[in-house]
Write an enzyme that holds these catalytic residues in place. Structure first.
Site, short mmCIF file in Angstrom:
data_model
loop_
_atom_site.label_atom_id
_atom_site.label_comp_id
_atom_site.label_asym_id
_atom_site.label_seq_id
_atom_site.Cartn_x
_atom_site.Cartn_y
_atom_site.Cartn_z
N GLY A 99 0.84 -1.20 0.00
CA GLY A 99 0.00 0.00 0.00
C GLY A 99 0.87 1.24 0.00
O GLY A 99 1.10 1.86 1.04
N SER A 104 4.26 7.23 2.90
CA SER A 104 4.98 6.32 3.82
C SER A 104 6.28 5.85 3.18
O SER A 104 7.29 5.63 3.87
CB SER A 104 4.10 5.12 4.18
OG SER A 104 3.57 4.50 3.02
N ASP A 112 2.15 -2.24 -4.61
CA ASP A 112 0.80 -1.65 -4.76
C ASP A 112 0.36 -1.92 -6.19
O ASP A 112 1.16 -1.76 -7.12
CB ASP A 112 0.86 -0.13 -4.49
CG ASP A 112 -0.52 0.47 -4.20
OD1 ASP A 112 -1.47 0.16 -4.94
OD2 ASP A 112 -0.62 1.25 -3.26
N GLY A 131 -6.06 1.56 -6.43
CA GLY A 131 -6.89 2.06 -5.34
C GLY A 131 -7.71 0.99 -4.66
O GLY A 131 -7.76 -0.16 -5.11
N ASP A 181 -0.30 -1.44 4.79
CA ASP A 181 -1.27 -0.34 4.62
C ASP A 181 -1.96 -0.50 3.26
O ASP A 181 -2.12 0.45 2.52
CB ASP A 181 -0.52 1.01 4.71
CG ASP A 181 -1.47 2.19 4.88
OD1 ASP A 181 -2.66 1.97 5.21
OD2 ASP A 181 -1.02 3.33 4.70
N HIS A 224 -7.95 -2.57 3.39
CA HIS A 224 -8.41 -2.32 4.76
C HIS A 224 -9.57 -3.24 5.14
O HIS A 224 -10.23 -3.01 6.15
CB HIS A 224 -8.79 -0.84 4.93
CG HIS A 224 -7.57 0.05 5.05
ND1 HIS A 224 -6.37 -0.27 4.49
CD2 HIS A 224 -7.39 1.23 5.68
CE1 HIS A 224 -5.49 0.68 4.77
NE2 HIS A 224 -6.08 1.61 5.49
N HIS A 268 -1.05 0.03 9.68
CA HIS A 268 -1.65 1.36 9.77
C HIS A 268 -3.17 1.25 9.95
O HIS A 268 -3.76 0.21 9.66
CB HIS A 268 -1.34 2.17 8.49
CG HIS A 268 -1.61 3.62 8.65
ND1 HIS A 268 -2.38 4.34 7.76
CD2 HIS A 268 -1.21 4.49 9.61
CE1 HIS A 268 -2.42 5.60 8.18
NE2 HIS A 268 -1.73 5.72 9.29
N ASP A 269 -3.77 2.32 10.46
CA ASP A 269 -5.24 2.42 10.60
C ASP A 269 -5.82 1.34 11.50
O ASP A 269 -6.85 0.73 11.19
CB ASP A 269 -5.91 2.35 9.21
CG ASP A 269 -5.73 3.63 8.43
OD1 ASP A 269 -5.70 4.70 9.05
OD2 ASP A 269 -5.61 3.55 7.19
C1 SAM Z 1 -4.40 3.70 2.30
S1 SAM Z 1 -3.54 3.58 0.80
C2 SAM Z 1 -1.86 3.58 1.27
C3 SAM Z 1 -1.40 4.92 1.81
C4 SAM Z 1 0.09 5.09 1.89
N1 SAM Z 1 0.73 4.08 2.71
C5 SAM Z 1 0.44 6.49 2.38
O1 SAM Z 1 1.33 6.64 3.25
O2 SAM Z 1 -0.17 7.45 1.89
C6 SAM Z 1 -3.86 1.90 0.34
C7 SAM Z 1 -3.19 1.44 -0.96
O3 SAM Z 1 -3.24 0.03 -0.97
C8 SAM Z 1 -3.41 -0.41 -2.30
N2 SAM Z 1 -3.96 -1.77 -2.22
C9 SAM Z 1 -5.21 -2.14 -1.82
N3 SAM Z 1 -5.35 -3.46 -1.85
C10 SAM Z 1 -4.15 -3.97 -2.27
C11 SAM Z 1 -3.67 -5.30 -2.52
N4 SAM Z 1 -4.45 -6.36 -2.33
N5 SAM Z 1 -2.40 -5.46 -2.96
C12 SAM Z 1 -1.59 -4.37 -3.17
N6 SAM Z 1 -2.00 -3.09 -2.95
C13 SAM Z 1 -3.26 -2.90 -2.51
C14 SAM Z 1 -4.30 0.61 -2.95
O4 SAM Z 1 -4.11 0.62 -4.36
C15 SAM Z 1 -3.85 1.90 -2.26
O5 SAM Z 1 -2.93 2.62 -3.05
#
Ligand code: SAM
Length: 196
Positions: free
Chosen positions: A39, A45, A64, A68, A133, A136, A161-162
Protein backbone atom coordinates in the site's frame (compact mmCIF):
# COMPACT_ATOMS: atom_id res chain seq x y z
CA UNK A 1 18.40 15.16 3.16
CA UNK A 2 15.90 14.03 5.78
CA UNK A 3 14.41 17.54 6.24
CA UNK A 4 13.91 17.85 2.44
CA UNK A 5 12.27 14.43 2.39
CA UNK A 6 10.12 15.39 5.36
CA UNK A 7 8.79 18.32 3.27
CA UNK A 8 8.19 16.03 0.28
CA UNK A 9 6.32 13.51 2.44
CA UNK A 10 4.24 16.33 3.99
CA UNK A 11 3.21 17.54 0.53
CA UNK A 12 2.41 14.04 -0.75
CA UNK A 13 -1.28 13.11 -0.67
CA UNK A 14 -1.94 10.30 1.81
CA UNK A 15 -3.25 9.42 5.25
CA UNK A 16 -0.18 9.05 7.45
CA UNK A 17 -0.27 11.24 10.58
CA UNK A 18 2.68 13.58 11.30
CA UNK A 19 4.17 11.40 14.05
CA UNK A 20 3.74 8.13 12.12
CA UNK A 21 6.27 8.80 9.33
CA UNK A 22 9.24 9.37 11.68
CA UNK A 23 8.02 6.42 13.77
CA UNK A 24 8.04 4.06 10.76
CA UNK A 25 11.48 5.36 9.75
CA UNK A 26 12.81 4.59 13.24
CA UNK A 27 11.31 1.09 13.21
CA UNK A 28 12.85 0.32 9.82
CA UNK A 29 16.23 1.70 10.87
CA UNK A 30 16.26 -0.79 13.76
CA UNK A 31 15.77 -3.74 11.36
CA UNK A 32 18.04 -5.41 8.84
CA UNK A 33 16.78 -5.19 5.26
CA UNK A 34 15.28 -5.64 2.88
CA UNK A 35 11.95 -4.01 3.78
CA UNK A 36 8.51 -4.28 2.18
CA UNK A 37 5.46 -2.05 2.35
CA UNK A 38 2.09 -3.04 0.97
CA UNK A 39 0.00 0.00 0.00
CA UNK A 40 2.27 2.79 -1.27
CA UNK A 41 -0.40 4.98 -2.92
CA UNK A 42 1.37 8.28 -3.82
CA UNK A 43 4.46 7.48 -1.73
CA UNK A 44 4.00 9.29 1.59
CA UNK A 45 4.98 6.32 3.82
CA UNK A 46 7.45 5.22 1.12
CA UNK A 47 9.54 8.38 1.58
CA UNK A 48 9.96 7.75 5.32
CA UNK A 49 10.74 4.02 5.05
CA UNK A 50 12.78 4.55 1.86
CA UNK A 51 14.99 7.03 3.72
CA UNK A 52 15.69 4.32 6.33
CA UNK A 53 16.45 1.82 3.55
CA UNK A 54 18.97 4.22 2.00
CA UNK A 55 20.58 4.89 5.40
CA UNK A 56 20.90 1.15 6.11
CA UNK A 57 22.17 0.37 2.59
CA UNK A 58 19.21 -1.82 1.76
CA UNK A 59 16.02 -1.53 -0.32
CA UNK A 60 12.32 -1.08 0.29
CA UNK A 61 10.03 -3.13 -1.97
CA UNK A 62 6.97 -0.89 -2.44
CA UNK A 63 4.04 -3.11 -3.42
CA UNK A 64 0.80 -1.65 -4.76
CA UNK A 65 -1.38 -2.41 -7.78
CA UNK A 66 -1.96 1.38 -7.84
CA UNK A 67 -5.64 0.90 -8.73
CA UNK A 68 -6.89 2.06 -5.34
CA UNK A 69 -9.15 0.50 -2.74
CA UNK A 70 -12.98 0.55 -2.57
CA UNK A 71 -12.92 3.47 -0.08
CA UNK A 72 -11.04 5.58 -2.68
CA UNK A 73 -13.55 5.30 -5.49
CA UNK A 74 -15.71 8.25 -6.59
CA UNK A 75 -18.38 9.06 -4.03
CA UNK A 76 -16.39 7.48 -1.18
CA UNK A 77 -14.58 9.12 1.75
CA UNK A 78 -11.02 8.97 0.38
CA UNK A 79 -11.73 9.87 -3.27
CA UNK A 80 -8.93 12.02 -4.76
CA UNK A 81 -9.73 13.34 -8.27
CA UNK A 82 -6.01 14.10 -8.84
CA UNK A 83 -5.23 10.39 -9.29
CA UNK A 84 -7.85 9.69 -11.96
CA UNK A 85 -6.17 8.94 -15.30
CA UNK A 86 -7.47 10.45 -18.56
CA UNK A 87 -9.28 7.17 -19.32
CA UNK A 88 -11.15 7.49 -16.00
CA UNK A 89 -9.12 4.83 -14.14
CA UNK A 90 -7.73 5.26 -10.64
CA UNK A 91 -3.94 5.17 -11.12
CA UNK A 92 -1.38 6.39 -8.56
CA UNK A 93 1.73 4.97 -10.27
CA UNK A 94 2.69 8.23 -12.04
CA UNK A 95 2.35 10.29 -8.86
CA UNK A 96 4.20 7.59 -6.89
CA UNK A 97 7.17 7.71 -9.29
CA UNK A 98 7.17 11.52 -9.17
CA UNK A 99 7.42 11.33 -5.37
CA UNK A 100 10.36 8.90 -5.60
CA UNK A 101 12.17 11.14 -8.11
CA UNK A 102 11.72 14.31 -6.08
CA UNK A 103 12.92 12.49 -2.94
CA UNK A 104 15.90 10.99 -4.82
CA UNK A 105 14.97 7.50 -3.68
CA UNK A 106 14.95 5.63 -7.01
CA UNK A 107 17.90 3.43 -5.97
CA UNK A 108 16.53 2.59 -2.52
CA UNK A 109 12.87 1.92 -3.37
CA UNK A 110 11.89 -0.87 -5.78
CA UNK A 111 8.29 -0.44 -6.97
CA UNK A 112 6.44 -3.74 -7.29
CA UNK A 113 3.24 -3.06 -9.23
CA UNK A 114 0.84 -5.81 -8.32
CA UNK A 115 -1.51 -7.16 -5.65
CA UNK A 116 -0.58 -9.24 -2.61
CA UNK A 117 -2.87 -11.95 -4.03
CA UNK A 118 -0.68 -12.21 -7.17
CA UNK A 119 2.81 -11.32 -5.93
CA UNK A 120 2.62 -12.97 -2.49
CA UNK A 121 2.51 -16.63 -3.64
CA UNK A 122 5.58 -15.98 -5.87
CA UNK A 123 7.66 -14.14 -3.24
CA UNK A 124 10.95 -15.70 -2.08
CA UNK A 125 12.89 -12.97 -0.24
CA UNK A 126 13.24 -12.90 3.58
CA UNK A 127 12.32 -9.49 5.01
CA UNK A 128 13.42 -7.55 8.10
CA UNK A 129 10.60 -4.97 8.23
CA UNK A 130 7.08 -4.92 6.78
CA UNK A 131 4.56 -2.05 6.74
CA UNK A 132 0.96 -3.11 6.04
CA UNK A 133 -1.27 -0.34 4.62
CA UNK A 134 -2.95 -2.03 1.65
CA UNK A 135 -6.46 -3.50 1.70
CA UNK A 136 -8.41 -2.32 4.76
CA UNK A 137 -10.84 -5.26 4.72
CA UNK A 138 -10.50 -8.04 7.30
CA UNK A 139 -9.77 -10.59 4.55
CA UNK A 140 -7.23 -8.34 2.81
CA UNK A 141 -5.37 -7.34 5.97
CA UNK A 142 -5.33 -10.97 7.21
CA UNK A 143 -3.90 -12.09 3.88
CA UNK A 144 -1.21 -9.40 4.07
CA UNK A 145 -0.34 -10.38 7.65
CA UNK A 146 -0.12 -14.09 6.74
CA UNK A 147 1.69 -13.60 3.43
CA UNK A 148 4.27 -11.00 4.43
CA UNK A 149 4.55 -12.16 8.05
CA UNK A 150 5.67 -15.56 6.78
CA UNK A 151 8.70 -13.89 5.13
CA UNK A 152 9.75 -11.94 8.23
CA UNK A 153 13.07 -12.95 9.74
CA UNK A 154 13.24 -13.76 13.49
CA UNK A 155 13.06 -10.42 15.41
CA UNK A 156 11.71 -8.72 12.27
CA UNK A 157 8.96 -6.12 12.76
CA UNK A 158 5.57 -5.80 11.03
CA UNK A 159 3.70 -2.49 11.46
CA UNK A 160 0.02 -1.96 10.58
CA UNK A 161 -1.65 1.36 9.77
CA UNK A 162 -5.24 2.42 10.60
CA UNK A 163 -5.59 0.04 13.52
CA UNK A 164 -8.68 1.91 14.79
CA UNK A 165 -10.57 0.08 12.02
CA UNK A 166 -12.06 -2.98 13.82
CA UNK A 167 -11.35 -5.36 10.89
CA UNK A 168 -7.67 -4.41 10.95
CA UNK A 169 -7.44 -4.76 14.75
CA UNK A 170 -9.05 -8.21 14.46
CA UNK A 171 -6.53 -9.32 11.82
CA UNK A 172 -3.64 -8.17 14.05
CA UNK A 173 -5.09 -9.86 17.16
CA UNK A 174 -5.38 -13.14 15.25
CA UNK A 175 -1.81 -12.82 13.96
CA UNK A 176 -0.67 -12.40 17.57
CA UNK A 177 -2.04 -15.88 18.33
CA UNK A 178 0.91 -17.16 16.26
CA UNK A 179 4.64 -16.61 16.61
CA UNK A 180 4.49 -12.83 17.28
CA UNK A 181 4.60 -10.46 20.25
CA UNK A 182 3.33 -6.87 20.36
CA UNK A 183 5.69 -3.94 20.87
CA UNK A 184 5.06 -0.20 21.41
CA UNK A 185 2.54 1.48 19.06
CA UNK A 186 2.35 5.08 17.78
CA UNK A 187 -0.97 6.80 17.09
CA UNK A 188 -2.82 4.56 14.56
CA UNK A 189 0.17 2.23 13.99
CA UNK A 190 0.48 -1.08 15.87
CA UNK A 191 3.67 -3.12 15.69
CA UNK A 192 4.37 -6.82 16.17
CA UNK A 193 7.67 -8.68 16.33
CA UNK A 194 8.34 -12.16 14.90
CA UNK A 195 9.66 -14.32 17.73
CA UNK A 196 11.46 -17.11 15.86
C1 SAM B 1 -4.40 3.70 2.30
S1 SAM B 1 -3.54 3.58 0.80
C2 SAM B 1 -1.86 3.58 1.27
C3 SAM B 1 -1.40 4.92 1.81
C4 SAM B 1 0.09 5.09 1.89
N1 SAM B 1 0.73 4.08 2.71
C5 SAM B 1 0.44 6.49 2.38
O1 SAM B 1 1.33 6.64 3.25
O2 SAM B 1 -0.17 7.45 1.89
C6 SAM B 1 -3.86 1.90 0.34
C7 SAM B 1 -3.19 1.44 -0.96
O3 SAM B 1 -3.24 0.03 -0.97
C8 SAM B 1 -3.41 -0.41 -2.30
N2 SAM B 1 -3.96 -1.77 -2.22
C9 SAM B 1 -5.21 -2.14 -1.82
N3 SAM B 1 -5.35 -3.46 -1.85
C10 SAM B 1 -4.15 -3.97 -2.27
C11 SAM B 1 -3.67 -5.30 -2.52
N4 SAM B 1 -4.45 -6.36 -2.33
N5 SAM B 1 -2.40 -5.46 -2.96
C12 SAM B 1 -1.59 -4.37 -3.17
N6 SAM B 1 -2.00 -3.09 -2.95
C13 SAM B 1 -3.26 -2.90 -2.51
C14 SAM B 1 -4.30 0.61 -2.95
O4 SAM B 1 -4.11 0.62 -4.36
C15 SAM B 1 -3.85 1.90 -2.26
O5 SAM B 1 -2.93 2.62 -3.05
Amino acid sequence: VISQRQDIAAKTYGWLNDDEGPFLRGLALSCVGPYLEVGSYCGKSTVWIGDAAETNGTVLFALDHHQGSPEMMEGSDCFNPAVIDEDGSHDTLTQFRRTLRSAGLQDSVVPVVGATEIVGPLWAIPLGFVFVDGSHSYEGCSLDAKTWGSWLRPNGLMAFHDVTIPDIAKAIDETLEGDFEEVDPCNTVRVIRKCS
